[in-house]
Design an enzyme around this catalytic site. Sequence first.
Site, PDB file in Angstrom:
ATOM      1  N   GLY A   1       0.828  -1.203   0.000  1.00 52.69           N
ATOM      2  CA  GLY A   1       0.000   0.000   0.000  1.00 52.69           C
ATOM      3  C   GLY A   1       0.858   1.247   0.000  1.00 52.69           C
TER       4      GLY A   1
ATOM      5  CD  GLN B   1       3.255   5.688   2.669  1.00 48.57           C
ATOM      6  OE1 GLN B   1       2.235   5.207   2.209  1.00 48.57           O
ATOM      7  NE2 GLN B   1       4.270   4.940   3.106  1.00 48.57           N
TER       8      GLN B   1
ATOM      9  CB  CYS C   1       5.350   1.840   7.338  1.00 44.01           C
ATOM     10  SG  CYS C   1       4.806   3.335   6.495  1.00 44.01           S
ATOM     11  CG  LEU C   2       6.436   0.908   1.235  1.00 52.01           C
ATOM     12  CD1 LEU C   2       5.649   1.288  -0.019  1.00 52.01           C
ATOM     13  CD2 LEU C   2       7.579  -0.035   0.899  1.00 52.01           C
TER      14      LEU C   2
ATOM     15  CG  HIS D   1      -0.500   1.018   7.249  1.00 55.28           C
ATOM     16  ND1 HIS D   1       0.451   0.566   8.124  1.00 55.28           N
ATOM     17  CD2 HIS D   1       0.150   1.844   6.387  1.00 55.28           C
ATOM     18  CE1 HIS D   1       1.623   1.099   7.810  1.00 55.28           C
ATOM     19  NE2 HIS D   1       1.468   1.883   6.754  1.00 55.28           N
ATOM     20  CD  GLU D   2      -0.993   2.430   2.800  1.00 55.38           C
ATOM     21  OE1 GLU D   2      -0.614   3.615   2.669  1.00 55.38           O
ATOM     22  OE2 GLU D   2      -0.199   1.500   3.037  1.00 55.38           O
TER      23      GLU D   2
ATOM     24  CG  HIS E   1       0.399   6.617   5.647  1.00 49.57           C
ATOM     25  ND1 HIS E   1       1.552   7.106   6.225  1.00 49.57           N
ATOM     26  CD2 HIS E   1       0.631   5.297   5.396  1.00 49.57           C
ATOM     27  CE1 HIS E   1       2.438   6.126   6.324  1.00 49.57           C
ATOM     28  NE2 HIS E   1       1.902   5.025   5.843  1.00 49.57           N
TER      29      HIS E   1
END
Length: 166
Positions: A46, A51, A92-93, A134-135, A138
Amino acid sequence: MALRKILTQGDEQLLRRSRKVEKFDGRLHTLIDDMRETLEHSGGVGLAAPQVGILRRVVVLLDVNTEPEEMVELVNPEVIEQRGEDRVVEGCLSVPGVYGYVTRPTWAKIRAQDRNGNWFEREGEGIVAQCFCHETEHLDGHLFTEKVEEYVDVEQMQAEDGDDAE
């Protein structure tokens, strides 16, 4: 399409709330296409627009529960229903190399718009429900590290999983 740089923890943009998308135009389509390519290149599941430094409510994610896997585009998403809970390891990225246990729903329903502004709902289980939550966090300026109950040493976890397999 172009790869975008993924911001990492410490960048103030990751802590800011994203604005609602109101124009469904070529610029939005380019952002979504770039995010898709960036996600595919990253190996993650995701990616939210903040991000990549864009404070708009846009998410792309892989629905790994479909065959074949499907890339899902979410504009102005909101989690409208969730059920169950599970303690899962998450990463997480934007926080590379860091993993920890968080509690997430086992099922979630999201309401969002597509790249043309059409509203739809979608359900997800397991990692997809986890990713919905999660997304969207963000988009509100939150990182998963705020929810971590216990950090995990991935090398130790992999070694233990290997021991179980023998």
